[in-house]
Design a protein around this motif. Structure first.
Motif, PDB file in Angstrom:
ATOM      1  N   HIS A 103      44.732  34.906  42.515  1.00 53.71           N
ATOM      2  CA  HIS A 103      45.361  36.079  43.134  1.00 53.71           C
ATOM      3  C   HIS A 103      46.006  35.763  44.491  1.00 53.71           C
ATOM      4  O   HIS A 103      46.719  36.606  45.040  1.00 53.71           O
ATOM      5  CB  HIS A 103      44.317  37.190  43.304  1.00 53.71           C
ATOM      6  CG  HIS A 103      43.663  37.583  42.015  1.00 53.71           C
ATOM      7  ND1 HIS A 103      44.303  38.321  41.042  1.00 53.71           N
ATOM      8  CD2 HIS A 103      42.431  37.290  41.525  1.00 53.71           C
ATOM      9  CE1 HIS A 103      43.481  38.492  40.020  1.00 53.71           C
ATOM     10  NE2 HIS A 103      42.342  37.885  40.289  1.00 53.71           N
ATOM     11  N   TYR A 105      37.824  43.258  54.060  1.00 57.96           N
ATOM     12  CA  TYR A 105      37.618  44.484  53.298  1.00 57.96           C
ATOM     13  C   TYR A 105      36.827  45.498  54.121  1.00 57.96           C
ATOM     14  O   TYR A 105      37.158  46.694  54.155  1.00 57.96           O
ATOM     15  CB  TYR A 105      36.893  44.163  52.001  1.00 57.96           C
ATOM     16  CG  TYR A 105      36.682  45.345  51.081  1.00 57.96           C
ATOM     17  CD1 TYR A 105      37.710  46.237  50.800  1.00 57.96           C
ATOM     18  CD2 TYR A 105      35.439  45.565  50.478  1.00 57.96           C
ATOM     19  CE1 TYR A 105      37.515  47.311  49.953  1.00 57.96           C
ATOM     20  CE2 TYR A 105      35.237  46.629  49.622  1.00 57.96           C
ATOM     21  CZ  TYR A 105      36.274  47.498  49.365  1.00 57.96           C
ATOM     22  OH  TYR A 105      36.079  48.567  48.520  1.00 57.96           O
ATOM     23  N   GLU A 140      38.663  40.732  38.132  1.00 58.75           N
ATOM     24  CA  GLU A 140      39.246  42.053  38.369  1.00 58.75           C
ATOM     25  C   GLU A 140      38.867  42.576  39.756  1.00 58.75           C
ATOM     26  O   GLU A 140      39.713  43.133  40.482  1.00 58.75           O
ATOM     27  CB  GLU A 140      38.764  43.029  37.288  1.00 58.75           C
ATOM     28  CG  GLU A 140      39.378  44.410  37.398  1.00 58.75           C
ATOM     29  CD  GLU A 140      38.949  45.326  36.260  1.00 58.75           C
ATOM     30  OE1 GLU A 140      39.380  46.502  36.267  1.00 58.75           O
ATOM     31  OE2 GLU A 140      38.186  44.882  35.370  1.00 58.75           O
ATOM     32  N   ARG A 141      37.612  42.387  40.146  1.00 58.32           N
ATOM     33  CA  ARG A 141      37.142  42.879  41.447  1.00 58.32           C
ATOM     34  C   ARG A 141      37.929  42.234  42.595  1.00 58.32           C
ATOM     35  O   ARG A 141      38.444  42.919  43.470  1.00 58.32           O
ATOM     36  CB  ARG A 141      35.652  42.584  41.598  1.00 58.32           C
ATOM     37  CG  ARG A 141      35.023  43.165  42.869  1.00 58.32           C
ATOM     38  CD  ARG A 141      33.651  42.563  43.147  1.00 58.32           C
ATOM     39  NE  ARG A 141      32.735  42.696  42.021  1.00 58.32           N
ATOM     40  CZ  ARG A 141      31.973  43.768  41.815  1.00 58.32           C
ATOM     41  NH1 ARG A 141      32.021  44.789  42.647  1.00 58.32           N
ATOM     42  NH2 ARG A 141      31.150  43.800  40.781  1.00 58.32           N
ATOM     43  N   TRP A 142      38.011  40.893  42.593  1.00 56.10           N
ATOM     44  CA  TRP A 142      38.709  40.203  43.676  1.00 56.10           C
ATOM     45  C   TRP A 142      40.211  40.481  43.642  1.00 56.10           C
ATOM     46  O   TRP A 142      40.851  40.617  44.692  1.00 56.10           O
ATOM     47  CB  TRP A 142      38.440  38.700  43.608  1.00 56.10           C
ATOM     48  CG  TRP A 142      37.065  38.306  44.034  1.00 56.10           C
ATOM     49  CD1 TRP A 142      36.081  37.787  43.240  1.00 56.10           C
ATOM     50  CD2 TRP A 142      36.487  38.404  45.343  1.00 56.10           C
ATOM     51  NE1 TRP A 142      34.937  37.547  43.968  1.00 56.10           N
ATOM     52  CE2 TRP A 142      35.156  37.921  45.258  1.00 56.10           C
ATOM     53  CE3 TRP A 142      36.972  38.847  46.575  1.00 56.10           C
ATOM     54  CZ2 TRP A 142      34.306  37.860  46.367  1.00 56.10           C
ATOM     55  CZ3 TRP A 142      36.121  38.795  47.685  1.00 56.10           C
ATOM     56  CH2 TRP A 142      34.819  38.315  47.566  1.00 56.10           C
ATOM     57  N   GLY A 143      40.772  40.582  42.437  1.00 54.63           N
ATOM     58  CA  GLY A 143      42.198  40.898  42.335  1.00 54.63           C
ATOM     59  C   GLY A 143      42.521  42.247  42.943  1.00 54.63           C
ATOM     60  O   GLY A 143      43.499  42.395  43.697  1.00 54.63           O
ATOM     61  N   ASN A 144      41.708  43.257  42.618  1.00 57.52           N
ATOM     62  CA  ASN A 144      41.925  44.597  43.181  1.00 57.52           C
ATOM     63  C   ASN A 144      41.745  44.602  44.695  1.00 57.52           C
ATOM     64  O   ASN A 144      42.510  45.247  45.423  1.00 57.52           O
ATOM     65  CB  ASN A 144      40.958  45.593  42.541  1.00 57.52           C
ATOM     66  CG  ASN A 144      41.292  45.880  41.094  1.00 57.52           C
ATOM     67  OD1 ASN A 144      42.425  45.684  40.660  1.00 57.52           O
ATOM     68  ND2 ASN A 144      40.319  46.336  40.317  1.00 57.52           N
ATOM     69  N   LEU A 145      40.734  43.882  45.170  1.00 61.31           N
ATOM     70  CA  LEU A 145      40.474  43.840  46.610  1.00 61.31           C
ATOM     71  C   LEU A 145      41.638  43.196  47.359  1.00 61.31           C
ATOM     72  O   LEU A 145      42.085  43.698  48.402  1.00 61.31           O
ATOM     73  CB  LEU A 145      39.177  43.080  46.880  1.00 61.31           C
ATOM     74  CG  LEU A 145      38.663  43.051  48.321  1.00 61.31           C
ATOM     75  CD1 LEU A 145      37.152  42.968  48.322  1.00 61.31           C
ATOM     76  CD2 LEU A 145      39.209  41.863  49.098  1.00 61.31           C
ATOM     77  N   LYS A 172      44.719  43.056  46.441  1.00 64.32           N
ATOM     78  CA  LYS A 172      45.844  44.013  46.438  1.00 64.32           C
ATOM     79  C   LYS A 172      45.640  45.087  47.494  1.00 64.32           C
ATOM     80  O   LYS A 172      46.585  45.459  48.211  1.00 64.32           O
ATOM     81  CB  LYS A 172      45.970  44.669  45.046  1.00 64.32           C
ATOM     82  CG  LYS A 172      46.594  43.770  44.007  1.00 64.32           C
ATOM     83  CD  LYS A 172      46.666  44.488  42.673  1.00 64.32           C
ATOM     84  CE  LYS A 172      47.206  43.558  41.580  1.00 64.32           C
ATOM     85  NZ  LYS A 172      47.195  44.204  40.254  1.00 64.32           N
ATOM     86  N   GLN A 173      44.417  45.598  47.593  1.00 66.13           N
ATOM     87  CA  GLN A 173      44.122  46.621  48.604  1.00 66.13           C
ATOM     88  C   GLN A 173      44.378  46.109  50.006  1.00 66.13           C
ATOM     89  O   GLN A 173      44.809  46.858  50.892  1.00 66.13           O
ATOM     90  CB  GLN A 173      42.666  47.072  48.493  1.00 66.13           C
ATOM     91  CG  GLN A 173      42.350  47.934  47.278  1.00 66.13           C
ATOM     92  CD  GLN A 173      40.886  48.347  47.265  1.00 66.13           C
ATOM     93  OE1 GLN A 173      40.355  48.841  48.260  1.00 66.13           O
ATOM     94  NE2 GLN A 173      40.228  48.132  46.143  1.00 66.13           N
TER      95      GLN A 173
END
Length: 322
Positions: A101, A169, A308-313, A315-316
């Protein structure tokens, strides 16, 4: 007749690896664990202990080969390029699900070039402050950072590591401004934290706990969903006002793609037996981590969820691949 014989020979040559894998002789030569980090850290220590126990149980040497560099990419590439013959494994960490990512290109496909074998441990980050910081809880630290924006500094323990991303984060969800100071690893960062050159750090418990026990830094929170046994007195970030916060550094064994499922299942069974021993449970607990007896399929699900968790983070956080 010669054509038929040649075709039969060719077919048997293709089947030979599978025949060898299914035989009782496996493994009949040394195994190798590739570690994409330098010797001496948690990943290396866990790999060498597993190598020792696998050697006892399987009767063949198990070699640990360190290939550090490029945010774990060099060693991971070496694993991807290894033959899928059941004799090469790699001890990868959570960075494996972060790199896709944040890197524009990788010399391997993180999803297709590896087979998840066994989760060894997952470890929450440990948030600590210099003892001179007038905050004994995360809530007090957030209040201090809001009252004095930009005056506190945190150590970034390695580029885009779980400790770095966890802190970024937290800054986002808490709405605070804390300066980032990059370090080549968690070891130098915690030394500077104890010396007062930085005020805050999220790092692995392995290298931080000795400083906590000596009173050189103060622990105020952990990043996991629950308190590990070795950190039972320290609240989680989720308990401290941010209920959705749950991030880990994890350690897991992978095979290169093409390794037969029979071998994956066999080796997973061997590793789970080791993980279930009181001695291994004790070793994992002492470093502030949680051991695992996942099947290979369960570990594959875990890796997918972490990706999925790290990808979403990421992006955030608005981070762009470089």
């Amino acid at each position: 007749m010669r054509i038929v014989a040649a075709a039969l020979a060719a077919a048997l040559s293709l089947l030979a690896p599978q025949i060898a894998f299914s035989s009782e002789a496996y493994p009949d030569k040394p195994l190798k664990i590739v570690v994409p980090l330098a010797p001496g850290g948690t990943t290396d220590i866990l790999s060498r202990y597993l190598a020792q126990e696998l050697h006892k149980n399987l009767g063949v040497p198990v070699i640990v080969e360190n290939k550090p560099g490029a945010n774990n990419i060099i060693g991971t590439q070496a694993l991807a390029a290894a033959p899928g013959d059941g004799y090469t494994m790699g001890m990868l960490i959570s960075t494996h699900t972060i790199n896709p990512h944040i890197a524009k290109s990788l010399p391997y496909d993180s999803h297709k070039d590896f087979i998840p074998l066994a989760l060894i441990a997952k470890m929450p980050g440990l948030m600590t402050v210099n003892p001179d910081v007038p905050a004994k809880t995360l809530q007090e630290l957030v209040a201090l950072a809001k009252a004095e924006p930009g005056t506190l500094a945190y150590g970034q323990p390695g580029g885009l590591s779980s400790g770095h991303l966890s802190m970024e984060y937290l800054k986002k969800v808490a709405g605070i401004d804390i300066l980032s100071v990059p370090y080549k690893g968690g070891g130098p960062a915690v030394v500077d934290l104890a010396a007062g050159h930085i005020q805050v750090l999220i790092n692995s418990p392995t290298s931080t706990l000795p400083f906590v026990r000596d009173g050189k830094v103060r622990a105020i929170a952990t990043t996991g969903a629950k308190r590990p046994a070795a950190l039972a007195e320290i609240p989680t970030i989720a308990e401290s006002g941010f209920p959705e916060f749950e991030l880990y550094e994890w350690y897991g064994l992978f095979f290169p793609a093409g390794t037969p499922q029979e071998i994956v299942d066999r080796m997973n069974s061997e590793i789970v037996k080791i993980m279930a021993t009181p001695e291994m449970a004790r070793r994992i607990e002492e470093i502030g981590a949680e051991s695992s007896t996942y099947t290979a399929a369960q570990f594959a699900e875990f890796v997918g969820a972490e990706d999925e968790r790290w990808g979403n983070l990421i992006k955030q956080l608005g981070m762009k691949p470089e």
